[in-house]
Motif scaffolding. Structure first.
Motif, PDB file in Angstrom:
ATOM      1  N   PRO A 138       0.809  -1.226   0.000  1.00  0.00           N
ATOM      2  CA  PRO A 138       0.000   0.000   0.000  1.00  0.00           C
ATOM      3  C   PRO A 138       0.839   1.272   0.000  1.00  0.00           C
ATOM      4  N   VAL A 139       1.979   1.271   0.692  1.00  0.00           N
ATOM      5  CA  VAL A 139       2.822   2.468   0.736  1.00  0.00           C
ATOM      6  C   VAL A 139       3.336   2.809  -0.656  1.00  0.00           C
ATOM      7  N   GLY A 140       3.829   1.822  -1.364  1.00  0.00           N
ATOM      8  CA  GLY A 140       4.356   2.064  -2.704  1.00  0.00           C
ATOM      9  C   GLY A 140       3.290   2.467  -3.699  1.00  0.00           C
ATOM     10  N   CYS A 141       2.033   2.135  -3.424  1.00  0.00           N
ATOM     11  CA  CYS A 141       0.929   2.461  -4.329  1.00  0.00           C
ATOM     12  C   CYS A 141       0.070   3.608  -3.800  1.00  0.00           C
ATOM     13  N   TRP A 142       0.536   4.300  -2.778  1.00  0.00           N
ATOM     14  CA  TRP A 142      -0.287   5.289  -2.079  1.00  0.00           C
ATOM     15  C   TRP A 142      -0.875   6.337  -3.013  1.00  0.00           C
ATOM     16  N   ASP A 143      -0.090   6.805  -3.970  1.00  0.00           N
ATOM     17  CA  ASP A 143      -0.556   7.873  -4.857  1.00  0.00           C
ATOM     18  C   ASP A 143      -1.606   7.393  -5.854  1.00  0.00           C
ATOM     19  N   PHE A 144      -1.826   6.091  -5.939  1.00  0.00           N
ATOM     20  CA  PHE A 144      -2.877   5.560  -6.812  1.00  0.00           C
ATOM     21  C   PHE A 144      -4.211   5.416  -6.090  1.00  0.00           C
ATOM     22  N   LEU A 145      -4.238   5.761  -4.795  1.00  0.00           N
ATOM     23  CA  LEU A 145      -5.448   5.582  -3.985  1.00  0.00           C
ATOM     24  C   LEU A 145      -6.139   6.917  -3.768  1.00  0.00           C
ATOM     25  N   GLU A 146      -7.457   6.896  -3.747  1.00  0.00           N
ATOM     26  CA  GLU A 146      -8.208   8.120  -3.486  1.00  0.00           C
ATOM     27  C   GLU A 146      -8.489   8.264  -1.990  1.00  0.00           C
ATOM     28  N   ALA A 147      -9.016   9.416  -1.625  1.00  0.00           N
ATOM     29  CA  ALA A 147      -9.108   9.826  -0.231  1.00  0.00           C
ATOM     30  C   ALA A 147      -9.741   8.796   0.704  1.00  0.00           C
ATOM     31  N   PRO A 148     -10.900   8.221   0.391  1.00  0.00           N
ATOM     32  CA  PRO A 148     -11.502   7.302   1.362  1.00  0.00           C
ATOM     33  C   PRO A 148     -10.692   6.034   1.582  1.00  0.00           C
ATOM     34  N   VAL A 149      -9.982   5.577   0.553  1.00  0.00           N
ATOM     35  CA  VAL A 149      -9.156   4.380   0.697  1.00  0.00           C
ATOM     36  C   VAL A 149      -7.911   4.710   1.525  1.00  0.00           C
ATOM     37  N   ARG A 150      -7.319   5.872   1.279  1.00  0.00           N
ATOM     38  CA  ARG A 150      -6.183   6.287   2.102  1.00  0.00           C
ATOM     39  C   ARG A 150      -6.602   6.389   3.565  1.00  0.00           C
ATOM     40  N   ALA A 151      -7.774   6.938   3.811  1.00  0.00           N
ATOM     41  CA  ALA A 151      -8.236   7.072   5.191  1.00  0.00           C
ATOM     42  C   ALA A 151      -8.397   5.703   5.850  1.00  0.00           C
ATOM     43  N   ALA A 152      -8.878   4.729   5.092  1.00  0.00           N
ATOM     44  CA  ALA A 152      -9.072   3.393   5.637  1.00  0.00           C
ATOM     45  C   ALA A 152      -7.758   2.666   5.872  1.00  0.00           C
ATOM     46  N   PHE A 153      -6.754   2.951   5.039  1.00  0.00           N
ATOM     47  CA  PHE A 153      -5.487   2.239   5.128  1.00  0.00           C
ATOM     48  C   PHE A 153      -4.472   2.923   6.039  1.00  0.00           C
ATOM     49  N   ALA A 154      -4.626   4.205   6.316  1.00  0.00           N
ATOM     50  CA  ALA A 154      -3.636   4.930   7.112  1.00  0.00           C
ATOM     51  C   ALA A 154      -3.507   4.302   8.497  1.00  0.00           C
ATOM     52  N   ARG A 155      -2.267   4.090   8.930  1.00  0.00           N
ATOM     53  CA  ARG A 155      -2.005   3.607  10.286  1.00  0.00           C
ATOM     54  C   ARG A 155      -2.101   4.809  11.227  1.00  0.00           C
ATOM     55  N   ARG A 156      -3.019   4.747  12.171  1.00  0.00           N
ATOM     56  CA  ARG A 156      -3.310   5.892  13.040  1.00  0.00           C
ATOM     57  C   ARG A 156      -2.680   5.677  14.414  1.00  0.00           C
ATOM     58  N   VAL A 157      -1.839   6.635  14.790  1.00  0.00           N
ATOM     59  CA  VAL A 157      -1.089   6.554  16.037  1.00  0.00           C
ATOM     60  C   VAL A 157      -1.548   7.689  16.941  1.00  0.00           C
ATOM     61  N   VAL A 158      -1.935   7.356  18.170  1.00  0.00           N
ATOM     62  CA  VAL A 158      -2.489   8.337  19.101  1.00  0.00           C
ATOM     63  C   VAL A 158      -1.547   8.501  20.286  1.00  0.00           C
ATOM     64  N   VAL A 159      -1.281   9.758  20.635  1.00  0.00           N
ATOM     65  CA  VAL A 159      -0.493  10.051  21.828  1.00  0.00           C
ATOM     66  C   VAL A 159      -1.457  10.513  22.914  1.00  0.00           C
ATOM     67  N   VAL A 160      -1.460   9.812  24.043  1.00  0.00           N
ATOM     68  CA  VAL A 160      -2.358  10.147  25.151  1.00  0.00           C
ATOM     69  C   VAL A 160      -1.546  10.280  26.436  1.00  0.00           C
ATOM     70  N   GLY A 161      -2.115  11.002  27.381  1.00  0.00           N
ATOM     71  CA  GLY A 161      -1.438  11.145  28.657  1.00  0.00           C
ATOM     72  C   GLY A 161      -2.098  12.212  29.499  1.00  0.00           C
ATOM     73  N   ALA A 162      -1.641  12.331  30.735  1.00  0.00           N
ATOM     74  CA  ALA A 162      -2.167  13.324  31.658  1.00  0.00           C
ATOM     75  C   ALA A 162      -1.739  14.724  31.238  1.00  0.00           C
ATOM     76  N   GLU A 163      -2.246  15.718  31.967  1.00  0.00           N
ATOM     77  CA  GLU A 163      -1.918  17.106  31.660  1.00  0.00           C
ATOM     78  C   GLU A 163      -0.413  17.350  31.735  1.00  0.00           C
ATOM     79  N   SER A 164       0.083  18.103  30.765  1.00  0.00           N
ATOM     80  CA  SER A 164       1.470  18.548  30.762  1.00  0.00           C
ATOM     81  C   SER A 164       2.452  17.379  30.829  1.00  0.00           C
ATOM     82  N   THR A 165       2.193  16.360  30.013  1.00  0.00           N
ATOM     83  CA  THR A 165       3.139  15.244  29.928  1.00  0.00           C
ATOM     84  C   THR A 165       3.755  15.132  28.537  1.00  0.00           C
ATOM     85  N   GLY A 166       3.544  16.144  27.691  1.00  0.00           N
ATOM     86  CA  GLY A 166       4.219  16.184  26.402  1.00  0.00           C
ATOM     87  C   GLY A 166       3.516  15.489  25.270  1.00  0.00           C
ATOM     88  N   THR A 167       2.199  15.324  25.349  1.00  0.00           N
ATOM     89  CA  THR A 167       1.488  14.649  24.260  1.00  0.00           C
ATOM     90  C   THR A 167       1.560  15.459  22.965  1.00  0.00           C
TER      91      THR A 167
END
Length: 356
Positions: A138-167
């Motif tokens: 998928p990475v090598g073919c990314w530019d051949f994909l349209e927006a909804p497919v990119r959204a479905a394939f994107a690896r989503r990374v979330v930073v969480v934490g308490a207040e003032s912990t550098g998220t």
């Protein structure tokens, strides 16, 4: 060039890519009406409903229908052809004047529909891509994909934490790190924390009626938190549609449930937003100085919040990496975790076997 009353394009669209869209647009330009039939097998990883929705978004002026087709492909076997045609005819019972394909079986498909076969870019010169290639890389073919497919394939990374912990610092640093890799990664996006924007507006509105009011004077209502979570999810989806194969988020809808506990002292009032993320990075409060930026007053609650995040991430089975130590150490650990996630690939199931 002949024009047709009703044309048909059919395929797996597993997933849809630029070659598919070129085929559909070419066919639409030569037909009064065009039907796109999406055929999905039960063993495939991407649901039929998703593929139909993606094709409808890309081609709003075309009729798109879906069908489950669990018959393996064997273009040499008339009985297999009959089984496929039963699926096709059930989904598209209307007369078809032309079938548009990029495949060698197009002539036989046209004959069985009693329609003209039109071959479009069989050598993939216009768009050198295939569904097999996308599933493999998928990475090598990314530019051949349209927006909804990119959204479905994107690896989503979330930073969480308490207040003032550098998220925020961590999410921004990660996005910058991956953008620096260039190529498709240069479009890596960062999603800010909507709750902060919401809080700034609440404080500003309070000060408009009570000059001199400060953050401890702001009062939240329980029903505001699902609104914050929903908007956070919307911003995440928007960013995923236009970004790279990885997306970094400063908090997510799940984190809003913990913030609800922190401010309301009670469990989250509604069912959480659906999970769309793949990795959570928990920033520890230890070793991070508390900075009061005008929207913080919970230094004493940081150990409790870190613990609640840790508990709920584990309880809900979310893939989590904890970040401790100085910023450089945290960033290196985060990058290693994200690289591992991306390196695992998308693990899309193979379609049913084909005999040609």
């Amino acid at each position: 060039m002949s024009r047709f009353r009703h044309g048909l394009v059919l395929g797996k669209f597993y997933p849809p890519h630029a070659g598919h869209h070129h085929l559909v647009r070419t066919a639409a330009g030569r037909c009064d009406r065009l039907t796109v039939l999406v055929c999905a097998a039960s063993v495939e990883s991407v649901p039929l409903a998703d593929r139909v929705a993606w094709m409808r978004e890309a081609h709003p002026d075309v009729r798109v229908v879906g069908a489950v087709d669990d018959v393996p492909v064997d273009v040499t076997d008339p009985a297999v052809w009959d089984a496929h045609m039963a699926v096709f005819r059930a989904a598209v019972p209307e007369p078809v004047d032309a079938v548009f394909t990029s495949e060698a079986y197009g002539d036989e498909l046209g004959r069985r529909f009693g329609a003209t076969s039109v071959c479009v870019d069989p050598d993939r010169v216009r768009h050198p891509v295939s569904g097999t290639a996308v599933r493999k890389d998928p990475v090598g073919c990314w530019d051949f994909l349209e927006a909804p497919v990119r959204a479905a394939f994107a690896r989503r990374v979330v930073v969480v934490g308490a207040e003032s912990t550098g998220t925020t610092t961590m999410a921004e640093a990660l996005a910058e790190h991956y953008r620096a890799r260039g190529g498709v990664w240069a479009r890596t996006r960062y999603v800010p924390e909507y709750g902060r924007e919401f809080s700034e507006r609440k404080l500003a509105a309070l000060r408009a009626v009570r000059p001199g009011a400060d953050w401890p004077d702001v009062v939240f209502a329980s029903e505001e938190f699902p609104l914050i979570a929903r908007r956070q999810a919307e911003l995440e989806e928007e960013a995923a549609r236009s970004g790279s194969p990885v997306l970094f988020c400063d908090t997510d809808a799940f984190a809003t449930t913990i913030w609800h506990e922190r401010y309301m002292g009670a469990p989250y009032p509604v069912a959480p937003e659906p999970r769309t993320q793949h990795l959570w990075l928990l920033t520890d409060h230890e070793g991070v100085a508390f900075e009061d930026d005008g929207l913080r007053d919970g230094e004493h609650l940081r150990p409790w919040m870190t613990g609640r995040f840790r508990e709920e991430l584990a309880r809900t089975g979310r893939r989590t990496v904890e970040l401790t130590g100085p910023h450089e150490q945290r960033l290196a650990r985060a990058v290693a975790a994200v690289d591992t996630l991306i390196g695992e690939g998308w693990q899309l199931a193979d379609p049913l076997p084909e005999r040609r």
